[in-house]
Motif scaffolding. Sequence first.
Motif, short mmCIF file in Angstrom:
data_model
loop_
_atom_site.label_atom_id
_atom_site.label_comp_id
_atom_site.label_asym_id
_atom_site.label_seq_id
_atom_site.Cartn_x
_atom_site.Cartn_y
_atom_site.Cartn_z
N GLY A 15 0.80 -1.22 0.00
CA GLY A 15 0.00 0.00 0.00
C GLY A 15 0.84 1.26 0.00
O GLY A 15 0.57 2.20 -0.78
N ILE A 16 1.85 1.30 0.84
CA ILE A 16 2.72 2.49 0.91
C ILE A 16 3.52 2.63 -0.38
O ILE A 16 3.73 3.75 -0.89
CB ILE A 16 3.66 2.41 2.13
CG1 ILE A 16 2.85 2.45 3.43
CG2 ILE A 16 4.67 3.55 2.11
CD1 ILE A 16 2.02 3.71 3.62
N ALA A 17 3.95 1.48 -0.95
CA ALA A 17 4.70 1.54 -2.22
C ALA A 17 3.81 2.12 -3.33
O ALA A 17 4.30 2.89 -4.17
CB ALA A 17 5.18 0.14 -2.60
N PHE A 28 6.23 11.49 2.14
CA PHE A 28 6.76 10.34 2.84
C PHE A 28 8.24 10.53 3.16
O PHE A 28 8.71 10.22 4.26
CB PHE A 28 6.58 9.07 2.01
CG PHE A 28 5.17 8.54 1.99
CD1 PHE A 28 4.20 9.06 2.84
CD2 PHE A 28 4.81 7.53 1.10
CE1 PHE A 28 2.89 8.57 2.80
CE2 PHE A 28 3.52 7.04 1.07
CZ PHE A 28 2.55 7.57 1.92
N LYS A 29 8.99 11.08 2.17
CA LYS A 29 10.42 11.27 2.37
C LYS A 29 10.71 12.33 3.42
O LYS A 29 11.80 12.35 4.00
CB LYS A 29 11.08 11.65 1.04
CG LYS A 29 11.07 10.52 0.01
CD LYS A 29 11.68 10.96 -1.30
CE LYS A 29 11.63 9.84 -2.34
NZ LYS A 29 12.19 10.27 -3.65
N HIS A 192 10.89 3.96 4.63
CA HIS A 192 11.64 3.25 3.59
C HIS A 192 10.86 3.14 2.29
O HIS A 192 11.11 2.25 1.47
CB HIS A 192 12.00 1.84 4.08
CG HIS A 192 12.91 1.83 5.27
ND1 HIS A 192 12.43 1.81 6.56
CD2 HIS A 192 14.26 1.84 5.36
CE1 HIS A 192 13.46 1.80 7.40
NE2 HIS A 192 14.58 1.82 6.70
N SER A 193 9.93 4.05 2.08
CA SER A 193 9.07 3.96 0.90
C SER A 193 9.84 4.15 -0.41
O SER A 193 9.37 3.71 -1.47
CB SER A 193 7.95 5.00 0.98
OG SER A 193 8.49 6.32 1.08
N ILE A 201 12.71 -5.74 3.98
CA ILE A 201 13.58 -6.32 5.01
C ILE A 201 13.23 -5.76 6.39
O ILE A 201 13.11 -6.51 7.37
CB ILE A 201 15.06 -6.07 4.67
CG1 ILE A 201 15.45 -6.83 3.39
CG2 ILE A 201 15.95 -6.49 5.83
CD1 ILE A 201 16.83 -6.52 2.88
N ALA A 202 13.08 -4.43 6.46
CA ALA A 202 12.78 -3.80 7.74
C ALA A 202 11.42 -4.24 8.28
O ALA A 202 11.27 -4.57 9.46
CB ALA A 202 12.83 -2.28 7.60
#
Length: 248
Positions: A15-17, A28-29, A192-193, A201-202
């Motif tokens: 969803g975030i991707a 997001f950044k 980490h988007s 991984i996270a």
Amino acid sequence: MFGATYIVAFILHQGIAALSVGSTGRSFKALSPGMLPPLGIIFGLFVAFTAAQVWSDNDHANAAVNREASALRSVVLLASSFPGEPEARLRTLVRSYIEETTSQEWPLMAESAATLTIIPPALNEALRTTLALAPGNPGQEIAQREITRWLEDAFEARRQRILVSSAQVNPTKWACLILQAFCALLAIAVVHSDNRMASAIALGSFATGVAASVLLILAHDRPFTGEIAVSPQPLLQVMPEAKAGGGE
């Protein structure tokens, strides 16, 4: 538990991707990675706070069962001060109480359905029998007092055992723990988007920690339920002593 946690993490990751494009991605950044440690620490505190209750309940459950078994063993040993019919009677009553407790009361405790409204007849009769004894010497007088005291201790240990059998983590604690875990997973996915591999991984690592923590608490949440529940073994170990010398 692991499957459900991984599914939530996967949905957040996908969803975030999907949202991390255009102005949403720039937003997001802008989110600082510095917020991740506080979220993780708060989740850890919630786990410790919840686990402390669970460990305490299990310790109390084990202590109550051991105390009850110790009291009954003392009754059996002191019953030899009244040889003959009184000794056989007390041993039989103790044996009947243990059989009833392990076969009937234990399944009820596993379902948190055991109550204190019913007084165990065998233990109650053992107390009546003890109080009705007529000591013939000072040694028997002392033994009678001690048997009475140990029977009362067994009653109290049973009360503690039944009370702790219904203890469990309340819904508010579970809701706060799960909400905090979700917030941490969401923050990880957002931070980490811009890197899907790092995000996966996270999220996978933290989701594993969440699932393991919750599973550990769930496995010990109700002391008399599950594969690692408190067993009646200490009480069953008294059975051979209650039979020895107690022929009918």
